[in-house]
Structures are given as C-alpha cells and as structure tokens.
Design a protein around this motif. Structure first.
Motif, PDB file in Angstrom:
ATOM      1  N   ASP A  88       0.833  -1.207   0.000  1.00  0.00           N
ATOM      2  CA  ASP A  88       0.000   0.000   0.000  1.00  0.00           C
ATOM      3  C   ASP A  88       0.866   1.254   0.000  1.00  0.00           C
ATOM      4  O   ASP A  88       0.562   2.239  -0.671  1.00  0.00           O
ATOM      5  CB  ASP A  88      -0.933   0.024   1.207  1.00  0.00           C
ATOM      6  CG  ASP A  88      -2.020  -1.028   1.143  1.00  0.00           C
ATOM      7  OD1 ASP A  88      -2.316  -1.524   0.032  1.00  0.00           O
ATOM      8  OD2 ASP A  88      -2.582  -1.360   2.205  1.00  0.00           O
ATOM      9  N   LEU A  89       1.934   1.219   0.764  1.00  0.00           N
ATOM     10  CA  LEU A  89       2.842   2.356   0.816  1.00  0.00           C
ATOM     11  C   LEU A  89       3.463   2.604  -0.554  1.00  0.00           C
ATOM     12  O   LEU A  89       3.460   3.728  -1.052  1.00  0.00           O
ATOM     13  CB  LEU A  89       3.935   2.115   1.863  1.00  0.00           C
ATOM     14  CG  LEU A  89       4.979   3.221   1.999  1.00  0.00           C
ATOM     15  CD1 LEU A  89       4.342   4.532   2.418  1.00  0.00           C
ATOM     16  CD2 LEU A  89       6.054   2.801   2.983  1.00  0.00           C
TER      17      LEU A  89
ATOM     18  N   LYS B 223       1.645   7.059  -6.635  1.00  0.00           N
ATOM     19  CA  LYS B 223       0.550   7.974  -6.983  1.00  0.00           C
ATOM     20  C   LYS B 223       0.925   9.411  -6.660  1.00  0.00           C
ATOM     21  O   LYS B 223       0.665  10.325  -7.449  1.00  0.00           O
ATOM     22  CB  LYS B 223      -0.730   7.596  -6.230  1.00  0.00           C
ATOM     23  CG  LYS B 223      -1.417   6.368  -6.752  1.00  0.00           C
ATOM     24  CD  LYS B 223      -2.680   6.100  -5.930  1.00  0.00           C
ATOM     25  CE  LYS B 223      -3.371   4.832  -6.369  1.00  0.00           C
ATOM     26  NZ  LYS B 223      -4.577   4.549  -5.551  1.00  0.00           N
ATOM     27  N   VAL B 224       1.529   9.624  -5.488  1.00  0.00           N
ATOM     28  CA  VAL B 224       1.934  10.975  -5.096  1.00  0.00           C
ATOM     29  C   VAL B 224       2.980  11.497  -6.071  1.00  0.00           C
ATOM     30  O   VAL B 224       2.899  12.632  -6.553  1.00  0.00           O
ATOM     31  CB  VAL B 224       2.486  11.003  -3.649  1.00  0.00           C
ATOM     32  CG1 VAL B 224       3.111  12.354  -3.336  1.00  0.00           C
ATOM     33  CG2 VAL B 224       1.389  10.698  -2.643  1.00  0.00           C
ATOM     34  N   ALA B 225       3.962  10.666  -6.384  1.00  0.00           N
ATOM     35  CA  ALA B 225       5.042  11.087  -7.280  1.00  0.00           C
ATOM     36  C   ALA B 225       4.516  11.467  -8.661  1.00  0.00           C
ATOM     37  O   ALA B 225       4.985  12.437  -9.265  1.00  0.00           O
ATOM     38  CB  ALA B 225       6.082   9.972  -7.397  1.00  0.00           C
TER      39      ALA B 225
ATOM     40  N   ARG C  90      -5.627  14.103   4.408  1.00  0.00           N
ATOM     41  CA  ARG C  90      -5.082  14.642   3.159  1.00  0.00           C
ATOM     42  C   ARG C  90      -4.914  13.538   2.123  1.00  0.00           C
ATOM     43  O   ARG C  90      -5.277  13.719   0.962  1.00  0.00           O
ATOM     44  CB  ARG C  90      -3.748  15.344   3.388  1.00  0.00           C
ATOM     45  CG  ARG C  90      -3.195  15.942   2.082  1.00  0.00           C
ATOM     46  CD  ARG C  90      -1.902  16.678   2.266  1.00  0.00           C
ATOM     47  NE  ARG C  90      -2.174  17.922   2.979  1.00  0.00           N
ATOM     48  CZ  ARG C  90      -1.227  18.694   3.488  1.00  0.00           C
ATOM     49  NH1 ARG C  90       0.033  18.354   3.391  1.00  0.00           N
ATOM     50  NH2 ARG C  90      -1.547  19.803   4.116  1.00  0.00           N
ATOM     51  N   SER C  91      -4.375  12.395   2.524  1.00  0.00           N
ATOM     52  CA  SER C  91      -4.181  11.311   1.548  1.00  0.00           C
ATOM     53  C   SER C  91      -5.526  10.807   1.036  1.00  0.00           C
ATOM     54  O   SER C  91      -5.678  10.517  -0.156  1.00  0.00           O
ATOM     55  CB  SER C  91      -3.345  10.171   2.134  1.00  0.00           C
ATOM     56  OG  SER C  91      -3.949   9.610   3.275  1.00  0.00           O
ATOM     57  N   LYS C  92      -6.518  10.726   1.910  1.00  0.00           N
ATOM     58  CA  LYS C  92      -7.860  10.323   1.463  1.00  0.00           C
ATOM     59  C   LYS C  92      -8.428  11.359   0.500  1.00  0.00           C
ATOM     60  O   LYS C  92      -9.060  11.009  -0.496  1.00  0.00           O
ATOM     61  CB  LYS C  92      -8.793  10.122   2.652  1.00  0.00           C
ATOM     62  CG  LYS C  92      -8.494   8.849   3.421  1.00  0.00           C
ATOM     63  CD  LYS C  92      -9.570   8.522   4.436  1.00  0.00           C
ATOM     64  CE  LYS C  92      -9.736   9.622   5.444  1.00  0.00           C
ATOM     65  NZ  LYS C  92     -10.646   9.299   6.539  1.00  0.00           N
ATOM     66  N   GLY C  93      -8.199  12.635   0.778  1.00  0.00           N
ATOM     67  CA  GLY C  93      -8.662  13.708  -0.095  1.00  0.00           C
ATOM     68  C   GLY C  93      -8.022  13.666  -1.472  1.00  0.00           C
ATOM     69  O   GLY C  93      -8.594  14.137  -2.448  1.00  0.00           O
TER      70      GLY C  93
ATOM     71  N   GLY D 183      -7.458  10.906  -2.942  1.00  0.00           N
ATOM     72  CA  GLY D 183      -7.941   9.677  -3.572  1.00  0.00           C
ATOM     73  C   GLY D 183      -7.123   8.442  -3.279  1.00  0.00           C
ATOM     74  O   GLY D 183      -7.282   7.409  -3.937  1.00  0.00           O
ATOM     75  N   MET D 184      -6.248   8.509  -2.290  1.00  0.00           N
ATOM     76  CA  MET D 184      -5.426   7.352  -1.945  1.00  0.00           C
ATOM     77  C   MET D 184      -6.186   6.427  -1.013  1.00  0.00           C
ATOM     78  O   MET D 184      -6.962   6.879  -0.176  1.00  0.00           O
ATOM     79  CB  MET D 184      -4.129   7.810  -1.309  1.00  0.00           C
ATOM     80  CG  MET D 184      -3.307   8.626  -2.242  1.00  0.00           C
ATOM     81  SD  MET D 184      -1.834   9.223  -1.449  1.00  0.00           S
ATOM     82  CE  MET D 184      -1.419  10.531  -2.578  1.00  0.00           C
TER      83      MET D 184
END
Length: 93
Positions: A10-11, A17-19, A78-81, A83-84
């Motif tokens: 998951d990490l 995704k962030v990158a 923030r990560s949920k916002g 879309g993670m």
C-alpha cells in the motif's frame, strides 16, 4: 497505546501515486484505524509461539515507536482527499 501501520505494498502504490500526481507537500499514509499495540503484540506472539519481552524503561538501544507513552497515529485526511486508499490493518495483519 495505539499506533498507525501500513502494508508495504500500500505504501509503495500510494507513494507512486503521489510522485506521478504532481502534488507538492506532505502526505500521511497509514491504515485509517490505529492498531492497539497490545493486540498487535498478542498476534505476533501467537504467530511465532513465543512471548514478547517487555521493559518499562527503554534503553537507547531498545527504544522504538512502541516505547512511547501515548498514542502515535497519523491524520490521513489529506491522503484520502487525494484519492489514496490503504487497506484496513485487519485485512493483512
């Protein structure tokens, strides 16, 4: 005492995704529900058929996140916002 946890897969997926998203800033990635450390230790003990050794006063060599006096978990809003998604710890521990 409760702590945040995350599965390595998951990490990795969410860091990618962030990158690729172009987002610039900090993101906390963890299972949304903190894990009670006592329950985590009991699971490890039952899996390994061994009893964990606890100490009340950690030394410099033995200090870990589990040595903290209180809860240590992350705000994942923030990560949920962004879309993670991260699996609930009960789905992989």
């Amino acid at each position: 005492l409760r702590v945040s946890v995350i599965h390595a897969e998951d990490l990795a997926v969410n860091l990618m995704k962030v990158a690729l998203s172009g987002f610039n800033g900090t993101v906390n990635l963890a299972s949304e529900t903190p894990v009670p450390v006592a329950a985590l230790f009991k699971l490890i003990e039952s899996t390994l058929f061994r009893t964990a050794v606890y100490t009340e006063t950690p030394s410099t060599e033995s200090a870990t996140v589990f040595s903290l006096k209180g809860d240590w978990f992350l705000d994942t809003s923030r990560s949920k916002g962004l879309g993670m998604t991260v699996r609930h710890h009960q789905n992989w521990i």
